[in-house]
Design an enzyme around this catalytic site. Structure first.
Site, PDB file in Angstrom:
ATOM      1  CE  LYS A 113      -4.488  -1.611   1.302  1.00 17.67           C
ATOM      2  NZ  LYS A 113      -5.649  -1.542   2.166  1.00 17.67           N
ATOM      3  CE  LYS A 195      -5.176  -8.610  -2.466  1.00 17.56           C
ATOM      4  NZ  LYS A 195      -5.657  -8.322  -1.175  1.00 17.56           N
ATOM      5  CE  LYS A 198     -12.883  -4.538  -0.973  1.00 18.35           C
ATOM      6  NZ  LYS A 198     -12.731  -4.117   0.413  1.00 18.35           N
TER       7      LYS A 198
HETATM    8  P1  TYM Z   1     -10.108  -6.875   2.863  1.00 16.76           P
HETATM    9  O1  TYM Z   1     -11.217  -5.911   3.022  1.00 16.76           O
HETATM   10  O2  TYM Z   1      -8.944  -6.491   2.012  1.00 16.76           O
HETATM   11  O3  TYM Z   1     -10.645  -8.255   2.343  1.00 16.76           O
HETATM   12  C1  TYM Z   1     -11.744  -8.895   2.965  1.00 16.76           C
HETATM   13  C2  TYM Z   1     -11.577 -10.405   2.904  1.00 16.76           C
HETATM   14  O4  TYM Z   1     -11.531 -10.838   1.551  1.00 16.76           O
HETATM   15  C3  TYM Z   1     -10.368 -11.649   1.369  1.00 16.76           C
HETATM   16  N1  TYM Z   1      -9.880 -11.455  -0.002  1.00 16.76           N
HETATM   17  C4  TYM Z   1      -9.554 -12.470  -0.828  1.00 16.76           C
HETATM   18  N2  TYM Z   1      -9.604 -13.804  -0.662  1.00 16.76           N
HETATM   19  C5  TYM Z   1      -9.230 -14.566  -1.713  1.00 16.76           C
HETATM   20  N3  TYM Z   1      -8.816 -14.040  -2.891  1.00 16.76           N
HETATM   21  C6  TYM Z   1      -8.757 -12.707  -3.097  1.00 16.76           C
HETATM   22  N4  TYM Z   1      -8.366 -12.223  -4.262  1.00 16.76           N
HETATM   23  C7  TYM Z   1      -9.129 -11.850  -2.031  1.00 16.76           C
HETATM   24  N5  TYM Z   1      -9.208 -10.496  -1.883  1.00 16.76           N
HETATM   25  C8  TYM Z   1      -9.651 -10.289  -0.642  1.00 16.76           C
HETATM   26  C9  TYM Z   1      -9.384 -11.147   2.403  1.00 16.76           C
HETATM   27  O5  TYM Z   1      -8.378 -12.097   2.675  1.00 16.76           O
HETATM   28  C10 TYM Z   1     -10.291 -10.899   3.579  1.00 16.76           C
HETATM   29  O6  TYM Z   1     -10.555 -12.085   4.273  1.00 16.76           O
HETATM   30  N6  TYM Z   1      -7.672  -6.251   7.166  1.00 16.76           N
HETATM   31  C11 TYM Z   1      -8.798  -6.900   6.547  1.00 16.76           C
HETATM   32  C12 TYM Z   1     -10.133  -6.480   7.150  1.00 16.76           C
HETATM   33  C13 TYM Z   1     -10.189  -6.694   8.620  1.00 16.76           C
HETATM   34  C14 TYM Z   1     -10.286  -7.968   9.279  1.00 16.76           C
HETATM   35  C15 TYM Z   1     -10.328  -7.651  10.663  1.00 16.76           C
HETATM   36  C16 TYM Z   1     -10.352  -9.276   8.833  1.00 16.76           C
HETATM   37  C17 TYM Z   1     -10.181  -5.732   9.578  1.00 16.76           C
HETATM   38  N7  TYM Z   1     -10.252  -6.302  10.812  1.00 16.76           N
HETATM   39  C18 TYM Z   1     -10.403  -8.670  11.625  1.00 16.76           C
HETATM   40  C19 TYM Z   1     -10.420 -10.288   9.801  1.00 16.76           C
HETATM   41  C20 TYM Z   1     -10.445  -9.979  11.172  1.00 16.76           C
HETATM   42  C21 TYM Z   1      -8.832  -6.515   5.078  1.00 16.76           C
HETATM   43  O7  TYM Z   1      -8.302  -5.511   4.685  1.00 16.76           O
HETATM   44  O8  TYM Z   1      -9.575  -7.321   4.296  1.00 16.76           O
END
Ligand code: TYM
Length: 329
Positions: A113, A195, A198
Site C-alpha cells: 500500500k 490477487k 478491488k
Molecule cells: P479486505 O477488506 O482487504 O478483504 C476482505 C476479505 O476478503 C479476502 N480477499 C480475498 N480472498 C481470496 N482471494 C482474493 N483475491 C481476495 N481479496 C480479498 C481477504 O483475505 C479478507 O478475508 N484487514 C482486513 C479487514 C479486517 C479484518 C479484521 C479481517 C479488519 N479487521 C479482523 C479479519 C479480522 C482486510 O483488509 O480485508
C-alpha cells in the site's frame, strides 16, 4: 457445550469482488450454523486511504446489504460496524503500545500500500495490524476466516496476544486463521500472478459482485490463459487456467481431478463459459436480493444497531480486563 467464536471483517473501501466473496463471505455463511460468529464492516480500517465521506458511508451500508443478501442471518450472527463499537479504537491504541515497529515494517500489505499510495503513507496504514488485532482479540475469537493475504496479519495478532498474555497472565484467546485452500487466493483474470483486488486498474481483471451476468461472461471470456489448450491444474506453469479451475472448484465444490476429467478433450472456450456460468449462477440469488435490502435503510439500521449492542457487551468485558491489568483507571 460452548461454541467456538469466529470473527472476521471486510474493509468498507471500494466495491466487493469475487475474491472477497469466495475468500471470505462464502465461508462465513457456512460457519454460521456451527459457531458463534461476529462479522463486521471495518470502516475504521478504511481511513488508511483517502475516501470521499459520502462513498465511505454508502459502501458501509452496501457491504452490510451484501452480507445479508449472501445469507448471513442477523438473528444467528452478530453483524456490526466497527466504528460503532468504540472498544475497537481503544484497544487498538493500547495494542499499538505492545507492537514493535520492526514487526509492522515487515507487513507485506503495508509495503504494497505504501507503493500504491506513495503520497499518503500515514501512521494508520503502518499500525493497521494492531487495530485488526484489537478487532479479533476483543471477542476472544478462536477462528478468523480470511483469504491468504490476511494470514500475516493473523500471525502478528497471535504474537501480540501471546506477548500480552506473558506479561499480564492469560487475557486473550490465541486465534487461528481459517483459510480454505481452494478459495484462499483468487487471482486476477488478466494478471493471474497477482490477487484479484478491488483497486485493480484493469477492470477486466476483477469480477465485482454487482457485475451483470453479461459483464461476468465477457470478463471470463477475456481471461488470460496459455497456448496449451489443456485444462490441467498447474499453478506455476499455467496460472490463468489454474485460477479458473480454482474459482470453478470453489463455486461448485468439484475437485481438481473432477474438473480435469470434465474438460478432457475440450478447449478453453467451453471451459471459460462453464466457469462464467457457474459464477453467474452462484451470484444470482445474492444479486436478486441485494438491491431491495439496500433500499430498506430502516432494516439495515436495525441490524447494525442491534449488532453493535451485542458486540459492545463482549468487547467491553475484554477491554475492562485489559485496562485493569495494565493499570488504566
Ligand atoms: P479486505 O477488506 O482487504 O478483504 C476482505 C476479505 O476478503 C479476502 N480477499 C480475498 N480472498 C481470496 N482471494 C482474493 N483475491 C481476495 N481479496 C480479498 C481477504 O483475505 C479478507 O478475508 N484487514 C482486513 C479487514 C479486517 C479484518 C479484521 C479481517 C479488519 N479487521 C479482523 C479479519 C479480522 C482486510 O483488509 O480485508
Amino acid at each position: 457445550m460452548n461454541k467456538k467464536i469466529v470473527l472476521s471483517g471486510i474493509q468498507a473501501t471500494g466495491r466487493l469482488t469475487l475474491g472477497n466473496y469466495l475468500g471470505a463471505i462464502n465461508n462465513w455463511v457456512k460457519m454460521q450454523e456451527e459457531y458463534d460468529c461476529y462479522y463486521m464492516i471495518a470502516n475504521l480500517h478504511s481511513l488508511t486511504v483517502r475516501n470521499n465521506p459520502e462513498d465511505l458511508k454508502n459502501n458501509t451500508l452496501k457491504i452490510l446489504a451484501i452480507y445479508i443478501a449472501a445469507g448471513l442471518d442477523p438473528e444467528k450472527n452478530t453483524i456490526f460496524i466497527q466504528s460503532q463499537v468504540k472498544e475497537h479504537s481503544e484497544l487498538g491504541w493500547i495494542l499499538d503500545c505492545y507492537t514493535y515497529m520492526g514487526e509492522l515494517s515487515r507487513m507485506t500489505q503495508f509495503k504494497d500500500k505504501s507503493i500504491k499510495h506513495a503520497d499518503n503513507i500515514n501512521a494508520g496504514l503502518f499500525t493497521y495490524p494492531a487495530l485488526m488485532a484489537a478487532d479479533i482479540l476483543l471477542y476472544q475469537a478462536n477462528l478468523v476466516p480470511v483469504g491468504e493475504d490476511q494470514r500475516q496479519h493473523l500471525e502478528i495478532t497471535r504474537d501480540i496476544a501471546e506477548r500480552f498474555n506473558k506479561l499480564y497472565g492469560k487475557t486473550f484467546v490465541i486465534p487461528d486463521a481459517y483459510v480454505k485452500k481452494e478459495s484462499a487466493r483468487v487471482m486476477g483474470l488478466q494478471n493471474p500472478e497477482s490477487k484479484m483486488s478491488k483497486s485493480a486498474t484493469n477492470i477486466n481483471d476483477v469480477i465485482f459482485l454487482e457485475d451483470a451476468p453479461e459483464v461476468i461472461l465477457k470478463k471470463f471470456k477475456k481471461a488470460v490463459t496459455d497456448s496449451e489448450n489443456k485444462i490441467r491444474f498447474e499453478p506455476i506453469q499455467k496460472p490463468g487456467v489454474s485460477n479458473l479451475m480454482q474459482i470453478y472448484s470453489s463455486v461448485t465444490g468439484k475437485t481438481m481431478s473432477d474438473i480435469e476429467k470434465e474438460f478432457e478433450g475440450k478447449g478453453y472456450g467451453d471451459f471459460k463459459i462453464t466457469v462464467a456460468n457457474s459464477v453467474i449462477e452462484k451470484l444470482k440469488p445474492i444479486q436478486d436480493k441485494y438491491q431491495s435490502i439496500l433500499n430498506n435503510q430502516e432494516y439495515l439500521e436495525k441490524i447494525y444497531t442491534k449488532g453493535a449492542e451485542n458486540a459492545r457487551k463482549v468487547a467491553a468485558k475484554t477491554l475492562n480486563d485489559v485496562k485493569h491489568k495494565i493499570g488504566i483507571l
